[in-house]
Design a protein around this motif. Structure first.
Motif, PDB file in Angstrom:
ATOM      1  N   ALA A 149       0.671  -4.343   0.955  1.00  0.00           N
ATOM      2  CA  ALA A 149       1.386  -5.180   0.508  1.00  0.00           C
ATOM      3  C   ALA A 149       2.375  -4.100  -0.069  1.00  0.00           C
ATOM      4  O   ALA A 149       3.864  -4.709   0.048  1.00  0.00           O
ATOM      5  N   LEU A 150       2.110  -2.311   0.087  1.00  0.00           N
ATOM      6  CA  LEU A 150       3.595  -1.808  -0.898  1.00  0.00           C
ATOM      7  C   LEU A 150       3.964  -1.556   1.145  1.00  0.00           C
ATOM      8  O   LEU A 150       5.256  -1.392   0.611  1.00  0.00           O
ATOM      9  N   VAL A 160      -6.584  -3.821   2.095  1.00  0.00           N
ATOM     10  CA  VAL A 160      -5.983  -4.905   2.573  1.00  0.00           C
ATOM     11  C   VAL A 160      -4.954  -4.852   1.479  1.00  0.00           C
ATOM     12  O   VAL A 160      -4.077  -5.439   2.086  1.00  0.00           O
ATOM     13  N   VAL A 161      -5.557  -4.821   0.318  1.00  0.00           N
ATOM     14  CA  VAL A 161      -4.329  -5.437  -0.579  1.00  0.00           C
ATOM     15  C   VAL A 161      -3.380  -4.446  -0.954  1.00  0.00           C
ATOM     16  O   VAL A 161      -2.583  -4.851  -0.883  1.00  0.00           O
ATOM     17  N   LEU A 200      -0.281  -9.869  -4.211  1.00  0.00           N
ATOM     18  CA  LEU A 200       0.571  -8.397  -4.568  1.00  0.00           C
ATOM     19  C   LEU A 200       1.787  -7.587  -4.249  1.00  0.00           C
ATOM     20  O   LEU A 200       2.819  -7.765  -4.751  1.00  0.00           O
ATOM     21  N   PHE A 201       2.045  -8.538  -3.383  1.00  0.00           N
ATOM     22  CA  PHE A 201       2.934  -8.375  -2.299  1.00  0.00           C
ATOM     23  C   PHE A 201       4.421  -9.772  -3.105  1.00  0.00           C
ATOM     24  O   PHE A 201       6.016  -9.328  -3.736  1.00  0.00           O
ATOM     25  N   LEU A 242       1.886   2.011  -7.837  1.00  0.00           N
ATOM     26  CA  LEU A 242       0.858   2.017  -6.883  1.00  0.00           C
ATOM     27  C   LEU A 242       0.462   2.522  -5.695  1.00  0.00           C
ATOM     28  O   LEU A 242      -0.387   2.997  -5.769  1.00  0.00           O
ATOM     29  N   ARG A 288       9.304  -8.043  -9.039  1.00  0.00           N
ATOM     30  CA  ARG A 288       9.312  -6.904 -10.419  1.00  0.00           C
ATOM     31  C   ARG A 288       8.772  -6.680 -11.373  1.00  0.00           C
ATOM     32  O   ARG A 288       8.744  -6.477 -12.416  1.00  0.00           O
ATOM     33  N   PHE A 296       6.398  -4.595   1.467  1.00  0.00           N
ATOM     34  CA  PHE A 296       7.242  -4.579   0.708  1.00  0.00           C
ATOM     35  C   PHE A 296       8.277  -3.647   0.435  1.00  0.00           C
ATOM     36  O   PHE A 296       9.801  -3.954   0.495  1.00  0.00           O
ATOM     37  N   PHE A 355      -5.825  -7.280  -7.754  1.00  0.00           N
ATOM     38  CA  PHE A 355      -5.457  -8.634  -7.552  1.00  0.00           C
ATOM     39  C   PHE A 355      -5.650  -8.881  -6.325  1.00  0.00           C
ATOM     40  O   PHE A 355      -6.679  -9.428  -5.797  1.00  0.00           O
ATOM     41  N   ILE A 398      -4.436  -2.760  -8.079  1.00  0.00           N
ATOM     42  CA  ILE A 398      -5.363  -3.290  -6.727  1.00  0.00           C
ATOM     43  C   ILE A 398      -6.363  -3.818  -7.109  1.00  0.00           C
ATOM     44  O   ILE A 398      -6.633  -5.082  -6.372  1.00  0.00           O
ATOM     45  N   LEU A 426       5.067  -7.465  -6.440  1.00  0.00           N
ATOM     46  CA  LEU A 426       6.261  -6.844  -6.289  1.00  0.00           C
ATOM     47  C   LEU A 426       8.220  -7.043  -6.247  1.00  0.00           C
ATOM     48  O   LEU A 426       8.698  -6.776  -6.503  1.00  0.00           O
ATOM     49  N   ASN A 427       7.711  -8.246  -5.511  1.00  0.00           N
ATOM     50  CA  ASN A 427       9.277  -8.672  -5.537  1.00  0.00           C
ATOM     51  C   ASN A 427       9.489  -9.129  -6.685  1.00  0.00           C
ATOM     52  O   ASN A 427      11.043  -9.573  -6.793  1.00  0.00           O
ATOM     53  N   THR A 449       6.359   0.251  -7.683  1.00  0.00           N
ATOM     54  CA  THR A 449       5.849   0.934  -6.159  1.00  0.00           C
ATOM     55  C   THR A 449       5.812   1.637  -7.581  1.00  0.00           C
ATOM     56  O   THR A 449       4.118   2.489  -5.778  1.00  0.00           O
ATOM     57  N   GLY A 462      -4.849 -11.472  -2.080  1.00  0.00           N
ATOM     58  CA  GLY A 462      -5.056 -10.599  -2.691  1.00  0.00           C
ATOM     59  C   GLY A 462      -3.959  -9.775  -2.824  1.00  0.00           C
ATOM     60  O   GLY A 462      -2.453  -9.518  -3.227  1.00  0.00           O
ATOM     61  N   LEU A 463      -3.514  -9.580  -1.743  1.00  0.00           N
ATOM     62  CA  LEU A 463      -2.243  -9.046  -0.250  1.00  0.00           C
ATOM     63  C   LEU A 463      -0.929  -9.675  -0.293  1.00  0.00           C
ATOM     64  O   LEU A 463       0.144  -9.691  -1.402  1.00  0.00           O
ATOM     65  N   LEU A 464      -1.302 -10.638  -1.165  1.00  0.00           N
ATOM     66  CA  LEU A 464      -0.138 -11.464  -0.878  1.00  0.00           C
ATOM     67  C   LEU A 464       0.627 -11.653  -1.888  1.00  0.00           C
ATOM     68  O   LEU A 464       1.828 -11.679  -2.541  1.00  0.00           O
TER      69      LEU A 464
END
Lengths: 125, 228
Positions: B71-72, B67-68, A51-52, A65, A58, B75, A26, A23, A55-56, A62, A47-49
């Motif tokens: 993403a979980l 916030v990061v 990490l998303f 995390l 692979r 997803f 990212f 985390i 995850l997509n 999950t 960072g959120l985008l």
């Protein structure tokens, strides 16, 4: 009494640290992007985008995390307590225009809540 | 020993959560009650707010990795999001435009103070974005941050009751509405309501934040044209 299982405790700790490391990595990657592009979008959103996307794709699972993200998301409301108390600092600034601020914020927030809710409820199937 | 304030935040919040769990009234909100408790404490006693703020910096810092971590949940709902992407984008765009125009036109009824207008324009998005917009366009970043927090609290406290009252009961619609109107504070509340609400609120937080950052310059020039 159960014997103290050092291996198990160590493993749990390691998993927690790995998830926290991912985390943070990212977050700082996002901050670097923000710094390089100087866009008015915070590094945490980048960072959120990222990490998303990871995850997509692979690249990350999950399970990797879960330990620290669950902790962060379970207590996210708690983190806002000092932010809210911080409003005290701005009391002079807010009281200067309090009526305009209050009326516009309340009506506009209600308008956004209802328009987004109604619009999505009608459009989604 | 100012770090006792850090412990105080945890104790106040967790005990408020435990005590208020049996009340269903929206004002019986642990976040609201703990904030009011500390506000009263620092207004009525000689205890120092600065010490409190210093001791609690860690919690404020944790908001960024939190916030990061959004993403979980995002997803986990990726299939639903893909299926509804068009409806999501249309609703969020509508929310952003309505949020900015309604706010500006109401303030214009009271005053044409440009700095005030610019500071309140990004009131529905997360504070770093709001402060950046205010800073770039001649608003007051501190005022922008203060209003953002106040709006977030308002949405988090009253949002779900209002949505349910107005028969907006679709979980995804509720999440989107919270994220669009009350950014991260609303999203925190949405996560507490359920997985679907939390994921869609996170999504709306991101989409409306980015859209607001992109559209703000347009609204600022329209405003300047009007004020001319």
């Amino acid at each position: 009494m159960k014997p103290f299982d050092l291996k198990k405790v160590g493993l749990t700790g390691l998993k927690f640290l790995t998830s926290a490391g991912i985390i943070l990595a990212f977050l700082y990657l996002g901050k670097a992007i923000q710094w390089l592009t100087s866009l008015p979008i915070p590094g945490s959103i980048f960072g959120l985008l990222l990490l998303f996307s990871a995850l997509n794709l692979r690249l990350i699972s999950t399970e990797q995390l879960l330990p620290s993200s669950n902790l962060l998301l379970n207590y996210i409301t708690l983190f806002f307590v000092p932010v809210g108390v911080g409003l005290l600092q701005y009391s002079d600034l807010l009281s200067q225009y309090w009526l305009a601020i209050m009326v516009s914020s309340v009506i506009s927030t209600v308008a956004v809540l209802l328009s987004v809710g109604y619009c999505y409820q009608r459009l989604s199937k | 020993m100012i770090y006792l304030y850090l412990v105080a935040t945890i104790v106040a919040f967790l005990s408020a959560k435990k005590i208020l769990a049996r009340f269903s009234h929206p004002l019986a909100n642990p976040l609201l009650v703990s904030i009011l408790f500390f506000m009263a404490l620092f207004s009525l006693t000689p205890l120092s707010f600065n010490d409190y703020a210093h001791a609690n910096q860690g919690f404020v810092w944790l908001l960024e990795p939190a916030v990061v971590a959004l993403a979980l949940p995002l997803f986990n709902q990726v299939i639903e999001i893909r299926a509804q992407l068009k409806a999501i984008l249309i609703s969020c765009t509508l929310g952003v435009v309505i949020g900015i125009t309604s706010c500006l036109s109401i303030i214009l009824y009271f005053t044409d103070d440009r700095a005030l207008l610019i500071s309140l324009l990004p009131k529905s998005v997360t504070s770093p974005i709001a402060m950046a917009i205010a800073n770039q366009s001649g608003g007051l970043p501190a005022l922008a941050a203060a209003v953002v927090i106040a709006v977030g609290l308002l949405g988090a406290i009253g949002g779900f009751s209002l949505l349910n009252y107005c028969k907006i009961t679709n979980k995804q619609a509720q999440g989107l509405a919270m994220g669009c109107s009350a950014h991260a504070i609303g999203t925190a509340q949405a996560i507490a309501q359920g997985r679907e609400q939390g994921a869609f609120s996170s999504l709306a937080l991101v989409i409306s934040g980015i859209l607001t950052a992109l559209l703000a310059p347009l609204f600022v020039s329209a405003l300047d044209y009007y004020l001319r």
